[in-house]
Design an enzyme around this catalytic site. Sequence first.
Site, PDB file in Angstrom:
ATOM      1  N   GLU A 137       0.810  -1.216   0.000  1.00 31.08           N
ATOM      2  CA  GLU A 137       0.000   0.000   0.000  1.00 31.08           C
ATOM      3  C   GLU A 137       0.847   1.272   0.000  1.00 31.08           C
ATOM      4  O   GLU A 137       0.415   2.305  -0.488  1.00 31.08           O
ATOM      5  CB  GLU A 137      -0.920  -0.008   1.237  1.00 31.08           C
ATOM      6  CG  GLU A 137      -1.982   1.058   1.185  1.00 31.08           C
ATOM      7  CD  GLU A 137      -2.999   0.954   2.316  1.00 31.08           C
ATOM      8  OE1 GLU A 137      -2.758   0.159   3.250  1.00 31.08           O
ATOM      9  OE2 GLU A 137      -4.016   1.645   2.259  1.00 31.08           O
ATOM     10  N   PHE A 138       2.039   1.185   0.596  1.00 29.71           N
ATOM     11  CA  PHE A 138       2.819   2.415   0.770  1.00 29.71           C
ATOM     12  C   PHE A 138       4.231   2.298   0.215  1.00 29.71           C
ATOM     13  O   PHE A 138       5.203   2.242   0.966  1.00 29.71           O
ATOM     14  CB  PHE A 138       2.859   2.791   2.263  1.00 29.71           C
ATOM     15  CG  PHE A 138       1.496   3.055   2.841  1.00 29.71           C
ATOM     16  CD1 PHE A 138       0.753   4.163   2.419  1.00 29.71           C
ATOM     17  CD2 PHE A 138       0.946   2.200   3.779  1.00 29.71           C
ATOM     18  CE1 PHE A 138      -0.515   4.415   2.939  1.00 29.71           C
ATOM     19  CE2 PHE A 138      -0.324   2.448   4.309  1.00 29.71           C
ATOM     20  CZ  PHE A 138      -1.054   3.556   3.886  1.00 29.71           C
TER      21      PHE A 138
END
Length: 430
Positions: A137-138
Site C-alpha cells: 500500500e505504501f
Amino acid sequence: MTRFIAAILCFLVSTMVVDSVTLSTKVKGGYWPTGSKIVPASSINATLFTHLFYAFARIENTTSLLIPDPEDNGEIEKFSRVVKYINPSVKTLISISANGPEFQQVMGTPESRQAFINSSINLARSNGFDGLDLDYEFPQSQGEMDNFSSFLTEWREAVDGLPNFTPLLLTAAVYYKPVLKWVGEGAYPIESIAKNLDFVNVMCYDFHGSWDVTATGANANLYDPDSDLSADYGISSWLKAGLPSEKAVLGLTLYGRSWLLKNQSEAAGLNATAVAAGPAQPISQSEGVFFYREVKTFIEEKNATVVHDWNLVTGYAYAENVWVSYEDPIIIDTKVKYAMTKSLRGYFFWAITQDSDWEVSSAASRTMDLVSSSLAPAEAPAPLPTSSAIRTPVSTVYIVVIMLAAMCAMIVFPYTGSSLSQVQKVGRFQ
Ligand SMILES: *[C@@H]1O[C@H](CO)[C@@H](O)[C@H](O)[C@H]1NC(C)=O
Ligand SMILES: *[C@@H]1O[C@H](CO)[C@@H](O)[C@H](O)[C@H]1NC(C)=O
Ligand SMILES: *[C@@H]1O[C@H](CO)[C@@H](O)[C@H](O)[C@H]1NC(C)=O
Ligand SMILES: *[C@@H]1O[C@H](CO)[C@@H](O)[C@H](O)[C@H]1NC(C)=O
Ligand SMILES: *[C@@H]1O[C@H](CO)[C@@H](O)[C@H](O)[C@H]1NC(C)=O
Ligand SMILES: *[C@@H]1O[C@H](CO)[C@@H](O)[C@H](O)[C@H]1NC(C)=O
Ligand SMILES: *[C@@H]1O[C@H](CO)[C@@H](O)[C@H](O)[C@H]1NC(C)=O
C-alpha cells in the site's frame, strides 16, 4: 419439429453452462487475519468466497525470505485444507506484508528478489495454496517502484516456469489510487502490474479516520463530489492510468471508523465537529475502530440513529456522543452493483472476521450472483492478451462453446455419414 425443440433446449442449456463458466472468473475475495480467535479458519463460510487471503506471512529481517508469521502457530499448514473442505473450488492465497523495510531490502538487488521469489513459491506450494498476494500500500520511492516492476516480471516468470504445475495466482493489494503524493506524484508501475498480476485489490477505504479527530467523515464512501477521497475516484484513476477493468477488484470493508462528537445536541451528520476518536470496543480493541459486528451491537444497545447518505453512498450511525461510519448490506449492495457496472473483476473484504454472522459477506455474494446472471450473456469474456490465470478460464469457455455447438448441431443434423447412407438405402430399396 422435435429436433428443432431439442436444438433450442440444447442451446438454452449451453448458454447456462457458458454463463456459469464465465461467472467462475469473477472475484469474491476475503482476507482472513491469521490467529483470529473469534473466527478460526474452520468456521469460515468459504461458500461465500471465490478467493480467500491468508493474511499475513512476513519477510524475515535477516534473510529476506518469506516465512510464516511468528504468531501463526501452524495455521498456515491447515488453512487451505480447512477452507477447501467447506468449498473445494475456493482459491487460497498467502498475503505478504510488504510495507516495511524488509520488502525494500528484497527489492534492492536481483539476487535478493530471486531468493525471496523462491521462498514465496515454496511456502505457497508446500502448504497447498493457489497463489500469492502482496500487500503493497505504501511504496517508499520511485526507485523502489521501478524495482517492483522488475520484481513482478521475475515473479511471473518464476511461477509460469514450473512445467508440471498450474501457475500460482499472483495478486497485490494497492493504494486506492495509482499516483502517490508522498513519492513526489510517482506512480505504481501499471504496465508491469497489468501484465504480470492476475488482478489487484484496490483498497478503497480509510478515507477518513481518527488521524483527523476534528470532524466526522466516511471511511469508505463510493463517491464524494467535493474531494478525491472516494472509491469511484480511486477506481477511475486506476482505469484511466491503464489498469484493465477485468484486473481491478473493489475493496470493501467490514469495519467502521468512529469519533466522539463535540456536542451531541448538534446535527450529527458527515463533517460534524468532533473532539476525539471513538471509544475502543471489546473485540477490535482499538480507539476509533468498530468491527461491523460491534456496530450492530452499538445500534441495538444504544438505539442509535442509522443514516444512509446516497450522495456519498455510505452509512453511519450515532447515539449519545459516539458517531460511527460503516458499510452495511444496503451500501455494499450498491457498491457491488457499481463494480459490476464498471466491469470490474469483483470485490474483496477486509476483513472477514469482522462480519456479523456472514451478514454482509452473504449480501455481497448474493448481489454479485444476481447481477452476473443478468449481465453474463452480454458480457461475454473478451480474450485477454496477458496473464495465464485469465487465459485458462477464457479458453475453457471457448472449448465448452465449441463442444456444445457441435452437440446442438448433431441434434439438428444427426451425423452426416448416416443420413447420406440413409439416402442411399432409400434409393436402393424403393
Ligand atoms: C454459508 O453461506 C451459505 C450461502 O449464503 C448459506 O446457505 C449457509 O447456510 C452458510 N453456512 C453457514 C454455516 O453459515
Ligand atoms: C531488521 O534489520 C535492520 C537492518 O537491516 C535493523 O536495523 C532492524 O533493527 C532489524 N529489525 C528487527 C526487528 O530485527
Ligand atoms: C531459485 O530456484 C531455482 C530453481 O529451483 C534455482 O535454480 C535458483 O538457484 C534459486 N535461486 C535462489 C537465489 O535461491
Ligand atoms: C533498485 O535496484 C538497484 C539494483 O538492481 C539498486 O541499486 C537500487 O538501490 C534499488 N533501489 C531501491 C530503491 O531499492
Ligand atoms: C450544544 O448545542 C446546543 C444546540 O445547538 C446548544 O444549545 C448548546 O449550548 C451546545 N452546548 C455546548 C457545550 O456548546
Ligand atoms: C467541513 O466543515 C468545516 C468546518 O465547518 C468546513 O470548513 C468544511 O468546508 C467542511 N467540509 C466539507 C467537505 O463540507
Ligand atoms: C429509539 O429511537 C427512536 C427515534 O430514533 C424512538 O422513536 C424510540 O422510542 C427509541 N426506542 C427506545 C427503546 O429508546
